[in-house]
Design a protein around this motif. Structure first.
Motif, PDB file in Angstrom:
ATOM      1  N   LEU B  22       0.830  -1.208   0.000  1.00  0.00           N
ATOM      2  CA  LEU B  22       0.000   0.000   0.000  1.00  0.00           C
ATOM      3  C   LEU B  22       0.864   1.257   0.000  1.00  0.00           C
ATOM      4  N   ALA B  23       1.922   1.216   0.826  1.00  0.00           N
ATOM      5  CA  ALA B  23       2.817   2.373   0.902  1.00  0.00           C
ATOM      6  C   ALA B  23       3.482   2.614  -0.450  1.00  0.00           C
ATOM      7  N   LEU B  24       3.853   1.523  -1.106  1.00  0.00           N
ATOM      8  CA  LEU B  24       4.483   1.641  -2.425  1.00  0.00           C
ATOM      9  C   LEU B  24       3.550   2.355  -3.399  1.00  0.00           C
ATOM     10  N   PHE B  25       2.292   1.889  -3.437  1.00  0.00           N
ATOM     11  CA  PHE B  25       1.339   2.478  -4.382  1.00  0.00           C
ATOM     12  C   PHE B  25       1.040   3.933  -4.044  1.00  0.00           C
ATOM     13  N   LYS B  26       1.075   4.235  -2.742  1.00  0.00           N
ATOM     14  CA  LYS B  26       0.770   5.606  -2.348  1.00  0.00           C
ATOM     15  C   LYS B  26       1.905   6.554  -2.744  1.00  0.00           C
ATOM     16  N   HIS B  27       3.147   6.067  -2.596  1.00  0.00           N
ATOM     17  CA  HIS B  27       4.272   6.984  -2.750  1.00  0.00           C
ATOM     18  C   HIS B  27       4.835   7.085  -4.153  1.00  0.00           C
ATOM     19  N   PHE B  28       4.614   6.045  -4.960  1.00  0.00           N
ATOM     20  CA  PHE B  28       5.245   6.088  -6.281  1.00  0.00           C
ATOM     21  C   PHE B  28       4.222   6.024  -7.401  1.00  0.00           C
ATOM     22  N   HIS B  29       4.552   6.683  -8.482  1.00  0.00           N
ATOM     23  CA  HIS B  29       3.696   6.672  -9.667  1.00  0.00           C
ATOM     24  C   HIS B  29       3.801   5.304 -10.332  1.00  0.00           C
ATOM     25  N   GLU B  30       2.681   4.846 -10.916  1.00  0.00           N
ATOM     26  CA  GLU B  30       2.692   3.507 -11.518  1.00  0.00           C
ATOM     27  C   GLU B  30       3.761   3.372 -12.609  1.00  0.00           C
ATOM     28  N   ALA B  31       4.036   4.474 -13.313  1.00  0.00           N
ATOM     29  CA  ALA B  31       5.048   4.396 -14.377  1.00  0.00           C
ATOM     30  C   ALA B  31       6.437   4.161 -13.780  1.00  0.00           C
ATOM     31  N   ASP B  32       6.691   4.736 -12.590  1.00  0.00           N
ATOM     32  CA  ASP B  32       7.991   4.532 -11.942  1.00  0.00           C
ATOM     33  C   ASP B  32       8.115   3.104 -11.416  1.00  0.00           C
ATOM     34  N   PHE B  48       5.312 -10.427  -7.999  1.00  0.00           N
ATOM     35  CA  PHE B  48       4.751  -9.125  -7.630  1.00  0.00           C
ATOM     36  C   PHE B  48       3.253  -9.093  -7.908  1.00  0.00           C
ATOM     37  N   PHE B  49       2.886  -9.500  -9.118  1.00  0.00           N
ATOM     38  CA  PHE B  49       1.472  -9.401  -9.487  1.00  0.00           C
ATOM     39  C   PHE B  49       0.619 -10.465  -8.802  1.00  0.00           C
ATOM     40  N   LYS B  50       1.257 -11.547  -8.326  1.00  0.00           N
ATOM     41  CA  LYS B  50       0.505 -12.552  -7.576  1.00  0.00           C
ATOM     42  C   LYS B  50       0.168 -12.045  -6.185  1.00  0.00           C
ATOM     43  N   LYS B  51       1.008 -11.136  -5.670  1.00  0.00           N
ATOM     44  CA  LYS B  51       0.828 -10.694  -4.288  1.00  0.00           C
ATOM     45  C   LYS B  51      -0.186  -9.565  -4.141  1.00  0.00           C
ATOM     46  N   ASN B  53      -3.838  -7.530  -5.554  1.00  0.00           N
ATOM     47  CA  ASN B  53      -5.023  -7.845  -6.352  1.00  0.00           C
ATOM     48  C   ASN B  53      -5.084  -6.968  -7.600  1.00  0.00           C
ATOM     49  N   PRO B  54      -5.755  -7.495  -8.638  1.00  0.00           N
ATOM     50  CA  PRO B  54      -5.768  -6.831  -9.950  1.00  0.00           C
ATOM     51  C   PRO B  54      -6.199  -5.367  -9.898  1.00  0.00           C
ATOM     52  N   GLU B  55      -7.224  -5.022  -9.107  1.00  0.00           N
ATOM     53  CA  GLU B  55      -7.685  -3.632  -9.065  1.00  0.00           C
ATOM     54  C   GLU B  55      -6.539  -2.682  -8.747  1.00  0.00           C
ATOM     55  N   MET B  56      -5.649  -3.122  -7.849  1.00  0.00           N
ATOM     56  CA  MET B  56      -4.580  -2.224  -7.425  1.00  0.00           C
ATOM     57  C   MET B  56      -3.406  -2.216  -8.387  1.00  0.00           C
ATOM     58  N   SER B  57      -3.118  -3.364  -8.999  1.00  0.00           N
ATOM     59  CA  SER B  57      -1.875  -3.452  -9.770  1.00  0.00           C
ATOM     60  C   SER B  57      -2.071  -3.259 -11.266  1.00  0.00           C
ATOM     61  N   VAL B  58      -3.338  -3.140 -11.701  1.00  0.00           N
ATOM     62  CA  VAL B  58      -3.567  -3.102 -13.150  1.00  0.00           C
ATOM     63  C   VAL B  58      -2.929  -1.871 -13.806  1.00  0.00           C
ATOM     64  N   ALA B  82      -8.769 -12.711 -16.489  1.00  0.00           N
ATOM     65  CA  ALA B  82      -9.935 -11.964 -16.973  1.00  0.00           C
ATOM     66  C   ALA B  82     -10.179 -10.736 -16.109  1.00  0.00           C
ATOM     67  N   LYS B  83      -9.921 -10.871 -14.803  1.00  0.00           N
ATOM     68  CA  LYS B  83     -10.087  -9.739 -13.890  1.00  0.00           C
ATOM     69  C   LYS B  83      -9.142  -8.595 -14.297  1.00  0.00           C
ATOM     70  N   PHE B  84      -7.884  -8.964 -14.596  1.00  0.00           N
ATOM     71  CA  PHE B  84      -6.928  -7.950 -15.055  1.00  0.00           C
ATOM     72  C   PHE B  84      -7.432  -7.281 -16.335  1.00  0.00           C
ATOM     73  N   ILE B  85      -7.828  -8.106 -17.294  1.00  0.00           N
ATOM     74  CA  ILE B  85      -8.282  -7.578 -18.584  1.00  0.00           C
ATOM     75  C   ILE B  85      -9.476  -6.645 -18.380  1.00  0.00           C
ATOM     76  N   GLU B  86     -10.381  -7.033 -17.499  1.00  0.00           N
ATOM     77  CA  GLU B  86     -11.569  -6.229 -17.243  1.00  0.00           C
ATOM     78  C   GLU B  86     -11.198  -4.857 -16.691  1.00  0.00           C
ATOM     79  N   GLU B  87     -10.167  -4.831 -15.835  1.00  0.00           N
ATOM     80  CA  GLU B  87      -9.781  -3.574 -15.194  1.00  0.00           C
ATOM     81  C   GLU B  87      -8.938  -2.681 -16.099  1.00  0.00           C
TER      82      GLU B  87
END
Lengths: 460, 460
Positions: B22-32, B48-51, B53-58, B82-87
């Motif tokens: 959560l801290a990672l997602f809060k502090h860094f831009h997805e492109a970084d 990384f992507f297994k750990k 959920n798709p909503e957060m990592s897509v 499919a969850k990833f693709i949907e998001e």
């Protein structure tokens, strides 16, 4: 709807009424009107802008080429010219005034002084940034709100600002009490959120911004990396100065790519218009410098060949045969070298090649060069033996030289642009004429050295 | 804030808690985050992507290279994939599924079938468009409203739609009862206008749109001409199908420019990644074809030279001297020709050269060629006479041939790409290896013909 034609526009300029002009603006996009105006005569264009008031025609003026804008602005009296400048997007207005001050500094100053206070100071600030910097690229037209508002208050605040008509205003920048940029939100979130919430509840922190000194190429790379449509520009204290929009970046990207293509082909300008239209004299001047390098290389080659032929003995094969393979060796060396330099120059520009990893890239290209060299020289060896029935000695000399030539060509084609980039010289200086001229001379030296060594070892 | 490092990310993947993520997602831009993930091993990325959920990592997944996205998606079970693709953004999802179906068609089909109905039909539609068309470039994520609403009703309608988070949603497209696109308005105008007004009062008619068949290069030119940030895509009946955003166009423009640069340098691929990273074998394959043309040209040149030397008599100057000027003639002809073709190919790509006005352009380049030729050959003449003390006859032959060579080079360098463009062949086929090989052979024929004519006239 019929497309706008040159004739229609000429008719309008000759005898159109105010109503006709209104119909024109209603039915056609300013870019289409500007496109047709662009091919009319300077007098017709001037007449067009004299017949319409600045508020209505400024969008069309902005779409014209800079030299045509200049031509129109410079014919107006100061007060009308200032009216146009006031109505223009600040970044476009600054570009135009910059250009005007190069030909007529007094007029440019008079116009600036005739502007309302706010516009005057905005323009002066924009004019103070270095060319091709983020500051020069940005517009001062954006929306910002203080952080401590409720969303309902923010909406009121926004409505009172002069909101840009473009999608720039989708992003609302949030500033602290000290006017520092501390994040952004969007019109979407302002509309969707309960009015009694605080602005801070919809503030995004991941704020990408650039310093006003940042070079426009780096700005373009940021836009690509973060897929942004607007990036704010700040000063040393993180006060927001303006915003850069992605449509300006498209222009930068196109311009930079053209520049690389022209430079790689040995043309020393980045100005597409100069090369493809207007004066015939300038393109000649821009294209000659690298050609003089080619002459120098050619004269060195001539010297080497003449020298070689005095040392040459015809005990194994005739001189003419030996010299007849120079075009092949030169052509392949030059082409392989240019492939390498084009790949590296473009890779540096798009960011896919990092100058920090130069050695890795050079190593990679050397292996590729050895691969290409091996294939091509074996191929030629077989042709020379099987089809032309040249001797094994001669065929080996040619293919051996070719192999070394191609390897050296990839090495030089890769390292020169990387070296230039390290030295903060534009890597595209490693242009085709430069690379191929260098490789021509080196290639001949290799070929002749090998030939003479082998010939003389047989004589001995 | 410290920048995100590779090490930090590896630590996180090894033993990070949900809170750390959560801290990672809060502090860094997805492109970084994606940039650092991109340099990790395939296993680390998958972990990384297994750990998360798709909503957060897509958002991070979307920023990775397509082959890395593929690597991650293909390891997941159908429902998670499919969850990833949907998001994902619909256009990015379609690109990924397109790629997946090339390696594993069954998996791609299973994923599509596991999608909710709306997403399934959206994706299927996107997948049905031709590659590089407006349809393939667009996203189906946009906001539209019927024309007959009040602004207050429109606002309610908009709030109920799934509004894109990006600035795409700044533009609200207005459709008729028959669902035809009849204009647009903006969030800005909806906010600023009295709520009881009709939507039609803030509708803009100058609507720029493209058919879904339109080629992406033409789409890019439209964006540049009209300075748009969003352009709607319609079908034959003018029903809106989706929108293209300018940030996708930046990618198109960069890609097309790279393609031109590589092709002009004689490399037969447009895929930058293949050339600068990964397998060493593919770049060799892509670079060899034009080199074989160069070999062919070199062999023809060798034949011509050998033939020439049997016809040559040394009554005026030695054969070696005559042959020693071949590199200079070849170099200049090739370079001038490449300058011309680069200018024309780039001009066609950016739209500054219109193929309809080909003859004008050719005429222009011929005059420029004559100018360059005159300057360069006079310059060489003076050097040959004053510095090298060559005879007037020899110096005239060299400079005369050079003049004709340069003129022919500009003519061919200009006309070939224009001709290709007329024939709907990619003008960048007129690449450096092709142009210079052609000019080498022509140039030698001119030089030798002139030399032999003059020599034999003196003998006679």
């Amino acid at each position: 709807m019929n497309p706008l034609t040159k004739n229609l526009l000429q008719q309008l300029i000759k005898k159109g009424t105010a109503k006709n002009y209104l119909a024109l603006f209603k039915h056609f996009h300013e870019a289409d009107i500007a496109e047709q105006l662009g091919v009319l005569s300077s007098e017709e264009r001037q007449l067009f802008f004299k017949k319409v008031n600045p508020e209505m025609s400024v969008d069309i003026l902005e779409e014209l080429d800079l030299d045509q804008q200049l031509d129109i602005i410079s014919q107006f009296k100061t007060d009308i010219a200032a009216k146009f400048i006031e109505e223009m997007e600040p970044d476009d207005a600054a570009d135009l005034l910059e250009e005007l001050s190069e030909t007529n500094e007094t007029q440019a100053e008079n116009i600036i002084n005739a502007l309302p206070e706010k516009e005057k100071s905005d323009i002066k600030t924009l004019l103070s940034y270095e060319e091709d910097s983020a500051g020069a690229l940005m517009t001062s037209h954006y929306v910002s709100i203080p952080e401590n508002l409720l969303i309902s208050e923010a909406l009121k605040d926004i409505k009172q600002q002069d909101i840009p008509e473009s999608e720039t205003s989708f992003y609302i920048f949030i500033v602290s009490k000290q006017k520092k940029l501390i994040g952004y939100t969007t019109l979407r979130e302002i509309i969707l959120s309960p009015k009694s919430n605080k602005v801070s509840s919809i503030r995004h922190e991941h704020n990408i911004y650039v310093d006003h000194h940042t070079d426009q190429e780096d700005v373009a790379l940021l836009f690509q990396k973060y897929n942004m449509s607007v990036i704010p520009v700040v000063d040393e204290k993180k006060h927001i100065l303006g915003v850069i929009t992605v449509d300006d970046v498209v222009d930068v990207v196109v311009e930079e790519a053209s520049e690389d293509i022209y430079k790689l082909s040995g043309t020393s300008t980045n100005d597409e218009k100069t090369l493809t239209s207007g004066s015939l004299f300038k393109p000649i001047i821009y294209r000659i410098p690298w050609l003089l390098i080619t002459i120098l290389g050619g004269l060195i080659a001539s010297y080497i060949i003449n020298n070689y032929s005095t040392k040459f003995t015809e005990n194994l094969f005739p001189l003419a045969l030996s010299l007849s393979f120079i075009p092949l060796l030169m052509g392949l060396g030059g082409n392989v070298g240019n492939q390498s330099s084009a790949i590296v120059v473009r890779g540096i520009a798009t960011g896919s090649i990092k100058p920090q990893r130069a050695l890795l890239m050079i190593g990679r290209e050397i292996i590729i060069g050895l691969g290409i060299g091996l294939f091509i020289s074996l191929f030629l060896f077989i042709i020379n033996i099987k089809i032309y029935h040249y001797s094994i000695v001669f065929s080996s000399i040619v293919s051996g030289s070719l192999f070394i030539n191609i390897s050296v060509a990839t090495l030089i084609g890769t390292s020169l642009p990387l070296l230039f980039s390290k030295l903060n010289i534009d890597p595209a200086i490693a242009s085709a004429p430069f690379i191929s001229t260098t490789l021509d001379v080196i290639g001949q030296l290799i070929y002749f050295a090998i030939t003479l060594t082998i010939i003389h070892s047989f004589v001995a």
